[in-house]
Design an enzyme around this catalytic site. Structure first.
Site, mmCIF file in Angstrom:
data_model
loop_
_atom_site.group_PDB
_atom_site.id
_atom_site.type_symbol
_atom_site.label_atom_id
_atom_site.label_comp_id
_atom_site.label_asym_id
_atom_site.label_seq_id
_atom_site.Cartn_x
_atom_site.Cartn_y
_atom_site.Cartn_z
ATOM 1 N N ASP A 93 -7.920 0.665 -8.682
ATOM 2 C CA ASP A 93 -8.383 0.513 -10.071
ATOM 3 C C ASP A 93 -9.863 0.878 -10.209
ATOM 4 O O ASP A 93 -10.379 0.981 -11.312
ATOM 5 C CB ASP A 93 -8.116 -0.921 -10.571
ATOM 6 C CG ASP A 93 -8.770 -1.966 -9.674
ATOM 7 O OD1 ASP A 93 -10.008 -2.009 -9.622
ATOM 8 O OD2 ASP A 93 -8.036 -2.744 -9.024
ATOM 9 N N ASP A 144 -3.461 7.003 3.288
ATOM 10 C CA ASP A 144 -3.233 5.663 3.845
ATOM 11 C C ASP A 144 -4.499 5.228 4.593
ATOM 12 O O ASP A 144 -4.927 5.902 5.542
ATOM 13 C CB ASP A 144 -2.039 5.746 4.806
ATOM 14 C CG ASP A 144 -1.649 4.378 5.354
ATOM 15 O OD1 ASP A 144 -2.477 3.431 5.296
ATOM 16 O OD2 ASP A 144 -0.512 4.254 5.838
ATOM 17 N N GLY A 145 -5.060 4.090 4.170
ATOM 18 C CA GLY A 145 -6.291 3.600 4.794
ATOM 19 C C GLY A 145 -6.114 3.289 6.269
ATOM 20 O O GLY A 145 -7.074 3.360 7.043
ATOM 21 N N ASP A 163 -9.711 -3.835 -0.201
ATOM 22 C CA ASP A 163 -9.305 -4.310 -1.532
ATOM 23 C C ASP A 163 -7.840 -3.924 -1.702
ATOM 24 O O ASP A 163 -7.508 -2.946 -2.367
ATOM 25 C CB ASP A 163 -10.195 -3.632 -2.580
ATOM 26 C CG ASP A 163 -9.830 -4.033 -4.000
ATOM 27 O OD1 ASP A 163 -8.903 -4.834 -4.198
ATOM 28 O OD2 ASP A 163 -10.481 -3.510 -4.927
ATOM 29 N N THR A 165 -3.456 -4.761 -1.866
ATOM 30 C CA THR A 165 -2.413 -5.618 -2.420
ATOM 31 C C THR A 165 -2.057 -6.678 -1.370
ATOM 32 O O THR A 165 -2.626 -6.699 -0.284
ATOM 33 C CB THR A 165 -1.175 -4.759 -2.769
ATOM 34 O OG1 THR A 165 -1.068 -3.708 -1.803
ATOM 35 C CG2 THR A 165 -1.316 -4.106 -4.130
ATOM 36 N N ASP A 166 -1.105 -7.556 -1.690
ATOM 37 C CA ASP A 166 -0.691 -8.611 -0.767
ATOM 38 C C ASP A 166 -0.168 -7.975 0.543
ATOM 39 O O ASP A 166 0.287 -6.828 0.536
ATOM 40 C CB ASP A 166 0.431 -9.459 -1.398
ATOM 41 C CG ASP A 166 -0.047 -10.140 -2.676
ATOM 42 O OD1 ASP A 166 -1.268 -10.317 -2.834
ATOM 43 O OD2 ASP A 166 0.804 -10.483 -3.517
ATOM 44 N N PRO A 170 3.015 -1.220 2.111
ATOM 45 C CA PRO A 170 1.988 -0.399 2.774
ATOM 46 C C PRO A 170 0.736 -1.184 3.137
ATOM 47 O O PRO A 170 -0.077 -0.742 3.944
ATOM 48 C CB PRO A 170 1.662 0.686 1.739
ATOM 49 C CG PRO A 170 2.194 0.209 0.440
ATOM 50 C CD PRO A 170 3.294 -0.764 0.739
HETATM 51 N N1 SAM Z 1 -7.196 -6.897 -6.808
HETATM 52 C C1 SAM Z 1 -5.903 -6.691 -6.313
HETATM 53 C C2 SAM Z 1 -5.226 -7.910 -5.723
HETATM 54 O O1 SAM Z 1 -5.800 -8.619 -4.882
HETATM 55 O O2 SAM Z 1 -4.094 -8.176 -6.129
HETATM 56 C C3 SAM Z 1 -5.870 -5.493 -5.497
HETATM 57 C C4 SAM Z 1 -5.989 -4.318 -6.404
HETATM 58 S S1 SAM Z 1 -5.955 -2.737 -5.777
HETATM 59 C C5 SAM Z 1 -5.164 -1.967 -7.139
HETATM 60 C C6 SAM Z 1 -4.849 -2.719 -4.414
HETATM 61 C C7 SAM Z 1 -4.517 -1.300 -3.975
HETATM 62 O O3 SAM Z 1 -4.291 -1.266 -2.571
HETATM 63 C C8 SAM Z 1 -3.258 -0.736 -4.630
HETATM 64 O O4 SAM Z 1 -3.613 0.254 -5.550
HETATM 65 C C9 SAM Z 1 -2.450 -0.163 -3.431
HETATM 66 O O5 SAM Z 1 -1.884 1.107 -3.712
HETATM 67 C C10 SAM Z 1 -3.532 -0.079 -2.367
HETATM 68 N N2 SAM Z 1 -3.015 -0.060 -0.980
HETATM 69 C C11 SAM Z 1 -2.034 -0.805 -0.440
HETATM 70 N N3 SAM Z 1 -1.834 -0.474 0.852
HETATM 71 C C12 SAM Z 1 -2.737 0.519 1.142
HETATM 72 C C13 SAM Z 1 -3.025 1.275 2.310
HETATM 73 N N4 SAM Z 1 -2.329 1.109 3.450
HETATM 74 N N5 SAM Z 1 -4.012 2.214 2.248
HETATM 75 C C14 SAM Z 1 -4.722 2.405 1.095
HETATM 76 N N6 SAM Z 1 -4.472 1.716 -0.046
HETATM 77 C C15 SAM Z 1 -3.505 0.789 -0.021
#
Ligand code: SAM
Length: 287
Positions: A93, A144-145, A163, A165-166, A170
């Site tokens: 975001d 992919d991070g 930052d 997701t749960d 991924p």
């Molecule tokens: N503030 C949020 C929360 O705690 O619920 C997190 C928001 S941010 C939009 C989370 C992002 O992490 C998502 O857009 C998701 O696509 C990304 N994400 C998840 N796994 C990832 C990975 N392995 N590498 C890079 N980005 C990743």
């Protein structure tokens, strides 16, 4: 969206394992798509501005995202002695990236987000969060991070902000020893990692405790969890965990924080100090 006994339509995120839920009154669904990685929805709410939902989970609203984005960024950047090279993993975001770029000492900031669609949708519906995306210091990468960090030059980063997701799908691989070892290698001496670490109420004895074990096993020396309020996330009480390569994460540049030359809505030196206090229920983590 469910009809409520109150009037109007409500979006509800249910947290089944904890027997709780949180609802926002919504007036319109503005967007829905299934990306390669997740279902992305945007709603107009009646009182919280726009809302982004990924796979049914609240991500951001206009009204309360400042709490999360500021606490994910400023404590870490005022703890590192001179943060010049900052990596954000996830953060699609772009709110965390915007906060990072408020620091004048930052020379380069990379945002490595697995799902380009999250960022493109944020650019459309959350332009304020994306206002620094064109900053010449910023580089937006869609990868992919977990894979990206493996290929970093050792010692090239000052701060890594996870930052994500749960810890499912991924993001599951962003919470384990192997990932943290690659982060440690990519950080210079005195480098810092900060990661969103879920709810102190729900996850102190599970996700947060497990993270501590994995971070220590990877070689991080000083760890601290900073709790902060976040109304839309499960329990309303959220946290980030800082871990360092060398320095003590509870020592920060207090004067610089007091004299910060940019606007925030939650973070200041006093809030930083307050967030370092350890609530009784979290003390066993540090024993
Ligand atoms: N503030 C949020 C929360 O705690 O619920 C997190 C928001 S941010 C939009 C989370 C992002 O992490 C998502 O857009 C998701 O696509 C990304 N994400 C998840 N796994 C990832 C990975 N392995 N590498 C890079 N980005 C990743």
């Amino acid at each position: 969206m469910t009809e409520s006994p109150l009037s109007g339509s409500w979006f509800t995120e249910v947290w089944s394992p904890e027997g709780s839920a949180f609802s926002l009154e919504v007036t319109e669904k503005l967007h829905e798509e299934q990306s390669e990685f997740q279902k992305i929805e945007i709603y107009q709410t009646r009182h919280w501005g726009k809302l982004m939902v990924l796979d049914g989970c609240y991500m951001v609203t206009d009204r309360d995202n400042f709490l999360y984005h500021e606490m994910m960024t400023h404590p870490a950047l005022f703890t590192h002695p001179d943060p010049k090279r900052v990596l954000v993993i996830g953060g699609g975001d772009c709110g965390t990236l915007r906060e990072v770029l408020k620091h004048p000492n930052v020379e380069q900031a990379w945002q490595v987000e697995i799902d380009e669609r999250v960022t493109r949708v944020a650019e459309q519906y959350f332009p304020d969060l994306c206002e620094s995306n064109q900053d010449p210091r910023a580089q937006l990468l869609f990868e992919d991070g977990i894979a990206w960090i493996k290929n970093c030059t050792p010692g090239e980063l000052d701060v890594i902000i996870v930052d994500s997701t749960d810890p499912v799908g991924p993001a599951a691989g962003l919470f384990n020893r192997e990932f943290f070892s690659h982060c440690l290698r990519a950080l210079g001496e005195g480098g810092l990692l900060v990661q969103q670490s879920e709810s102190p109420l729900f996850h102190t004895d599970s996700i947060i405790r497990e993270m501590y074990g994995e971070l220590k096993a990877a070689g991080f020396t000083s760890l601290h969890t900073l709790p902060f309020p976040q109304p839309i996330y499960p329990s309303g009480w959220w946290s980030c965990t800082m871990a360092s390569k060398g320095l003590t994460v509870t020592d920060y540049r207090k004067e610089a924080a007091q004299q910060k030359a940019f606007v925030t809505h939650y973070y200041n030196a006093d809030m930083h100090q307050a967030a370092l206090a350890v609530p009784e229920c979290m003390k066993p983590l540090y024993a």
